[in-house]
Design an enzyme around this catalytic site. Structure first.
Site, PDB file in Angstrom:
ATOM      1  N   ASP A 182       1.604  -1.198  -0.487  1.00 45.76           N
ATOM      2  CA  ASP A 182      -0.227  -0.129  -0.122  1.00 45.76           C
ATOM      3  C   ASP A 182       0.551   1.322  -0.106  1.00 45.76           C
ATOM      4  O   ASP A 182       2.266   1.232   0.455  1.00 45.76           O
ATOM      5  CB  ASP A 182      -0.539   0.215   1.421  1.00 45.76           C
ATOM      6  CG  ASP A 182      -1.650   1.517   1.145  1.00 45.76           C
ATOM      7  OD1 ASP A 182      -2.861   2.068   0.353  1.00 45.76           O
ATOM      8  OD2 ASP A 182      -1.985   1.631   2.419  1.00 45.76           O
ATOM      9  N   ASP A 223       0.328   4.838   0.693  1.00 49.05           N
ATOM     10  CA  ASP A 223      -0.570   5.596   1.888  1.00 49.05           C
ATOM     11  C   ASP A 223       0.039   5.532   3.267  1.00 49.05           C
ATOM     12  O   ASP A 223      -1.157   4.723   4.039  1.00 49.05           O
ATOM     13  CB  ASP A 223      -1.840   6.553   1.917  1.00 49.05           C
ATOM     14  CG  ASP A 223      -2.150   7.338   0.726  1.00 49.05           C
ATOM     15  OD1 ASP A 223      -0.734   7.689   0.288  1.00 49.05           O
ATOM     16  OD2 ASP A 223      -2.973   7.860   0.125  1.00 49.05           O
TER      17      ASP A 223
HETATM   18  C1  BG6 Z   1      -6.190   5.657  -0.157  1.00 52.32           C
HETATM   19  C2  BG6 Z   1      -6.655   6.408   1.617  1.00 52.32           C
HETATM   20  O1  BG6 Z   1      -4.640   5.280   0.139  1.00 52.32           O
HETATM   21  O2  BG6 Z   1      -6.242   6.730  -0.661  1.00 52.32           O
HETATM   22  C3  BG6 Z   1      -7.085   7.450   1.917  1.00 52.32           C
HETATM   23  O3  BG6 Z   1      -5.616   5.925   2.716  1.00 52.32           O
HETATM   24  C4  BG6 Z   1      -7.678   8.419   0.491  1.00 52.32           C
HETATM   25  O4  BG6 Z   1      -6.963   7.788   2.980  1.00 52.32           O
HETATM   26  C5  BG6 Z   1      -7.928   7.283  -0.774  1.00 52.32           C
HETATM   27  O5  BG6 Z   1      -9.249   8.067   0.601  1.00 52.32           O
HETATM   28  C6  BG6 Z   1      -8.458   7.874  -1.939  1.00 52.32           C
HETATM   29  O6  BG6 Z   1      -7.177   9.170  -2.799  1.00 52.32           O
HETATM   30  P1  BG6 Z   1      -6.635  10.280  -2.904  1.00 52.32           P
HETATM   31  O7  BG6 Z   1      -5.372  10.533  -3.342  1.00 52.32           O
HETATM   32  O8  BG6 Z   1      -7.318   9.631  -4.473  1.00 52.32           O
HETATM   33  O9  BG6 Z   1      -8.375  10.700  -2.168  1.00 52.32           O
HETATM   34 MG    MG Z   2      -2.831   3.137   3.905  1.00 49.36          MG
END
Ligand code: BG6
Ligand code: MG
Length: 215
Positions: free
Chosen positions: A8, A10
């Site tokens: 993953d 984030d």
């Molecule tokens: C995930 C995060 O990796 O990405 C979530 O854990 C987030 O919190 C999701 O909402 C979507 O991200 P983005 O950058 O497309 O808004």
């Molecule tokens: Mg994550």
């Protein structure tokens, strides 16, 4: 036998989970809505729009906004999030990740990124890490988000590796469910476990010990 490691992004490769939190918190404050770390746990691994819906649900405001208004709020959150992301620079990976990746490469394992974030390419670019992985899943092409196994299965397919020979690394409950549903071995990074348990739970990425995890 382990043939691939699927990460993953984030909260695993980089500490962008805190940027997501701060950006949602700013939007919630503007709206006068409740939002704390506990609610934030539920947003980890879920899409941008679903995250907004969870915040609205918690505040009993699901029916209050039109789709256009929701899209505008999600865009506002994203603009702030992107401004935080742009402060990232090479070397900003979480402790232990870079070494773990090098060890995986040296051992001939394949690596991929399974993030539902549409900002994943930007985050990797800012980190100077775009070419450190054999494959980066395209969040826009994955219809079923975590906890569905789709994004992890997409990575295994792209790498040409059997899911049973993959290790998935995640910081979110939805992500652990996705890894297990894909039939992979799940390593959790400080996951706030409310349902399915990871096979191995670590307190932080600093505990990503290649010799202990990869068999
Ligand atoms: C995930 C995060 O990796 O990405 C979530 O854990 C987030 O919190 C999701 O909402 C979507 O991200 P983005 O950058 O497309 O808004
Ligand atoms: Mg994550």
């Amino acid at each position: 036998m382990t043939k691939a490691i699927i990460f993953d992004l984030d909260g695993v490769i980089v500490d962008t989970a805190k940027f997501h939190f701060l950006a949602w918190k700013s939007l919630a404050d503007e709206l006068g809505y409740f939002f704390d770390e506990k609610v934030n746990e539920r947003l980890k691994g879920v899409s941008r729009m679903r995250s907004l819906e969870i915040i609205l649900e918690v505040n009993g405001a699901t029916e209050k906004f039109t789709d256009d208004e929701k899209a505008e709020m999600a865009a506002r959150k994203n603009d702030l999030y992107v401004s935080f992301v742009k402060t990232l620079k090479p070397g900003d990976m979480l402790p232990g990740v870079e070494e773990f990746l090098s060890r995986a490469k040296a051992a001939g394992l394949k690596t991929a990124v399974a993030s539902v974030s549409k900002n994943a390419p930007l985050v990797l670019k800012c980190l100077g890490a775009a070419d450190k992985f054999d494959y980066v899943a395209d969040a826009a092409r994955v219809t079923r988000s975590k906890p569905a196994p789709d994004i992890f299965l997409d990575c295994a397919r792209a790498l040409g590796v059997d899911p049973a020979d993959c290790i998935g690394v995640e910081d979110a409950q939805a992500g652990i469910e996705a890894i297990k549903a894909a039939g992979m071995y799940a390593v959790g990074i400080n996951v706030d476990v409310t349902s399915v348990e990871p096979d191995l739970q670590l307190r932080s990425t600093a505990e990503l010990d290649f010799d202990k995890i990869v068999k």
